[in-house]
Design an enzyme around this catalytic site. Structure first.
Site, PDB file in Angstrom:
ATOM      1  N   ARG A  79     -21.718  38.338 -31.647  1.00 55.46           N
ATOM      2  CA  ARG A  79     -21.302  39.272 -32.709  1.00 55.46           C
ATOM      3  C   ARG A  79     -21.040  38.456 -33.968  1.00 55.46           C
ATOM      4  NH1 ARG A  79     -15.530  41.175 -32.142  1.00 55.46           N
ATOM      5  NH2 ARG A  79     -15.235  40.006 -34.048  1.00 55.46           N
ATOM      6  N   HIS A 137     -15.333  42.928 -35.673  1.00 51.87           N
ATOM      7  CA  HIS A 137     -15.385  43.942 -34.612  1.00 51.87           C
ATOM      8  C   HIS A 137     -15.723  45.300 -35.241  1.00 51.87           C
ATOM      9  CE1 HIS A 137     -14.421  46.406 -31.187  1.00 51.87           C
ATOM     10  NE2 HIS A 137     -13.519  47.051 -31.898  1.00 51.87           N
ATOM     11  N   TYR A 159      -8.881  35.176 -36.395  1.00 47.85           N
ATOM     12  CA  TYR A 159      -8.825  34.778 -34.978  1.00 47.85           C
ATOM     13  C   TYR A 159     -10.008  33.913 -34.518  1.00 47.85           C
ATOM     14  CZ  TYR A 159     -11.664  39.086 -34.552  1.00 47.85           C
ATOM     15  OH  TYR A 159     -12.608  40.058 -34.706  1.00 47.85           O
TER      16      TYR A 159
HETATM   17  C1  LIG Z   1     -10.064  52.517 -22.704  1.00 47.86           C
HETATM   18  C2  LIG Z   1      -9.976  51.770 -24.017  1.00 47.86           C
HETATM   19  N1  LIG Z   1      -9.096  50.752 -24.147  1.00 47.86           N
HETATM   20  C3  LIG Z   1      -9.013  50.082 -25.312  1.00 47.86           C
HETATM   21  C4  LIG Z   1      -9.801  50.439 -26.394  1.00 47.86           C
HETATM   22  C5  LIG Z   1      -9.701  49.677 -27.708  1.00 47.86           C
HETATM   23  N2  LIG Z   1     -10.940  48.886 -27.885  1.00 47.86           N
HETATM   24  C6  LIG Z   1     -11.911  49.293 -28.733  1.00 47.86           C
HETATM   25  S1  LIG Z   1     -13.202  48.236 -28.758  1.00 47.86           S
HETATM   26  C7  LIG Z   1     -12.463  47.191 -27.652  1.00 47.86           C
HETATM   27  C8  LIG Z   1     -13.137  45.908 -27.234  1.00 47.86           C
HETATM   28  C9  LIG Z   1     -14.383  46.129 -26.448  1.00 47.86           C
HETATM   29  O1  LIG Z   1     -15.068  44.926 -26.297  1.00 47.86           O
HETATM   30  P1  LIG Z   1     -16.496  44.870 -25.623  1.00 47.86           P
HETATM   31  O2  LIG Z   1     -16.494  45.718 -24.388  1.00 47.86           O
HETATM   32  O3  LIG Z   1     -16.861  43.460 -25.466  1.00 47.86           O
HETATM   33  O4  LIG Z   1     -17.445  45.617 -26.674  1.00 47.86           O
HETATM   34  P2  LIG Z   1     -17.833  45.185 -28.167  1.00 47.86           P
HETATM   35  O5  LIG Z   1     -16.851  45.827 -29.098  1.00 47.86           O
HETATM   36  O6  LIG Z   1     -17.834  43.699 -28.243  1.00 47.86           O
HETATM   37  O7  LIG Z   1     -19.191  45.768 -28.374  1.00 47.86           O
HETATM   38  C10 LIG Z   1     -11.215  47.690 -27.269  1.00 47.86           C
HETATM   39  C11 LIG Z   1     -10.292  47.011 -26.344  1.00 47.86           C
HETATM   40  C12 LIG Z   1     -10.686  51.531 -26.210  1.00 47.86           C
HETATM   41  N3  LIG Z   1     -11.524  51.916 -27.183  1.00 47.86           N
HETATM   42  N4  LIG Z   1     -10.760  52.169 -25.017  1.00 47.86           N
END
Ligand SMILES: Cc1ncc(C[n+]2csc(CCOP(=O)(O)OP(=O)(O)O)c2C)c(N)n1
Ligand SMILES: [Mg+2]
Length: 348
Positions: free
Chosen positions: A239, A243, A252
């Site tokens: 990435r 985010h 970070y």
């Molecule tokens: C059930 C849940 N817990 C927490 C969140 C908050 N949240 C949004 S994105 C994220 C990180 C996800 O990381 P990843 O699965 O690696 O996907 P990426 O964003 O890197 O595509 C989190 C914890 C959420 N959307 N849903």
């Protein structure tokens, strides 16, 4: 890890020069889309944007491996996959602008984007079970991130897929980050792919910055899934951006220090130089691809701008036939707030 660029000529893959150019075109279209979406968000044109810059090879390679009738279970991050699957760019912009009119009349079997992490993994296993009941020859590709593999839904979905032999490919796009949490703190497992062993099916790693390798890996995985053997694919990519537009990654991570050794190059630049070496694209072709992508983008923005805003009531009115009392009072509060404030003057 499966890789093609730097190891094999295009002629030694299953892809024709035309197939490779089609991959390149979609990588440029989606790269330009991401850049424009980010700029539009910064202008306040739409609410938050989750950039996928750096992940185009992974997403476009996987989308091209899917048959038209296969089902995609996407997330907020996999917009490049959706565009490469035929979803109009204007749909994605309208969705991000909060318009309920975000699904035009296209014929692409995609589920809505999952924002709760990992919920789509159980849905995708269930859809695969439904396909088995219907004796269909279609398959399901479930997209999720590295962070999603720590959720209970990941375990439940893969467990059901293994037990019920569903035609499901679990496509984990490991972009090394889950918001601010790096991959090394996400799991003590050496690889994400090896988690498949516990569910009784294959897990494979692919260079997610190599669209030809991703295409080959996902094609084989879908073939296996159609034969009742699900597969977990770990697509290693990076990435490059934030985010979402709500965070500042410089707080970070240090992108220069954090770059993993497998993140050899920007995927769009890397694929372009491979195709030039292979004699598949030249300056004139590349220029035309960018020109056409820019025109398509301008049309998509114009189309999205042409759709009248629904107003804030749509947030409430599209959820329930009869609004529950809690939401009814929030709606009333918002209406009176808007009557007494000039919203244009509120700073974002
Ligand atoms: C059930 C849940 N817990 C927490 C969140 C908050 N949240 C949004 S994105 C994220 C990180 C996800 O990381 P990843 O699965 O690696 O996907 P990426 O964003 O890197 O595509 C989190 C914890 C959420 N959307 N849903
Ligand atoms: Mg991630």
């Amino acid at each position: 890890m499966h890789r093609v660029i730097g190891e094999r000529d295009l002629a030694e893959t299953g892809l024709s020069a035309e197939d490779a150019r089609a991959l390149y075109i979609d990588m440029v279209r989606t790269r330009r889309f991401d850049e424009r979406a980010l700029a539009l968000q910064r202008r306040g044109w739409m609410s938050g944007w989750p950039p996928y810059r750096g992940q185009e090879a992974s997403q476009v390679g996987a989308a091209h491996a899917m048959a038209d009738a296969d089902w995609l279970f996407p997330t907020y991050r996999s917009n490049a996959m959706q565009i490469a699957r035929g979803v109009p760019m204007s749909d994605i912009l309208l969705f991000r602008r909060g318009s309920p009119e975000y699904t035009s009349d296209h014929d692409v079997p995609n589920f809505p984007q999952a924002v709760p992490i990992a919920t789509q993994i159980v849905h995708a296993a269930g859809a695969g079970m439904a396909m088995n009941y219907a004796d269909a020859d279609d398959a399901v590709l479930c997209y999720f991130g590295d962070g999603a593999t720590s959720e209970g839904d990941f375990h439940e979905g893969l467990n059901f897929a293994g037990v019920f032999d569903t035609p499901t490919v679990f496509f984990c796009e490991n972009n090394n980050w889950a918001i601010s949490l790096p991959r090394r703190k996400q799991t003590a497992s050496e690889t994400i792919a090896q988690k498949a062993i516990a569910y009784g099916f294959e897990g494979v790693q692919v260079d997610g910055n190599d669209p030809v390798a991703v295409y080959e890996t996902v094609t084989a995985a879908l073939e296996s899934a159609r034969d009742g053997e699900p597969v977990l694919v770990e697509s290693l990519t990076y990435r490059q951006g934030a985010h979402t537009t709500s965070d500042d990654p410089s707080k970070y991570r240090d992108i220069e220090e954090e770059l993993p050794e497998w993140r050899t190059a920007d995927p769009v630049e890397r694929f372009e130089s491979y195709l030039r070496e292979q004699g598949v694209v030249n300056d004139a072709f590349v220029d035309r691809v960018y020109e056409e992508a820019n025109e398509e983008l301008a049309d998509a923005v114009e189309e999205a701008e042409g759709v009248e805003s629904e107003g804030p009531d749509a947030v409430f009115d599209t959820l329930y036939a009869d609004l529950p009392p809690g939401l009814a009072s929030q709606k009333a509060w918002l209406q009176s707030f808007l009557e007494t404030h000039d919203v244009q003057e509120i700073e974002h």
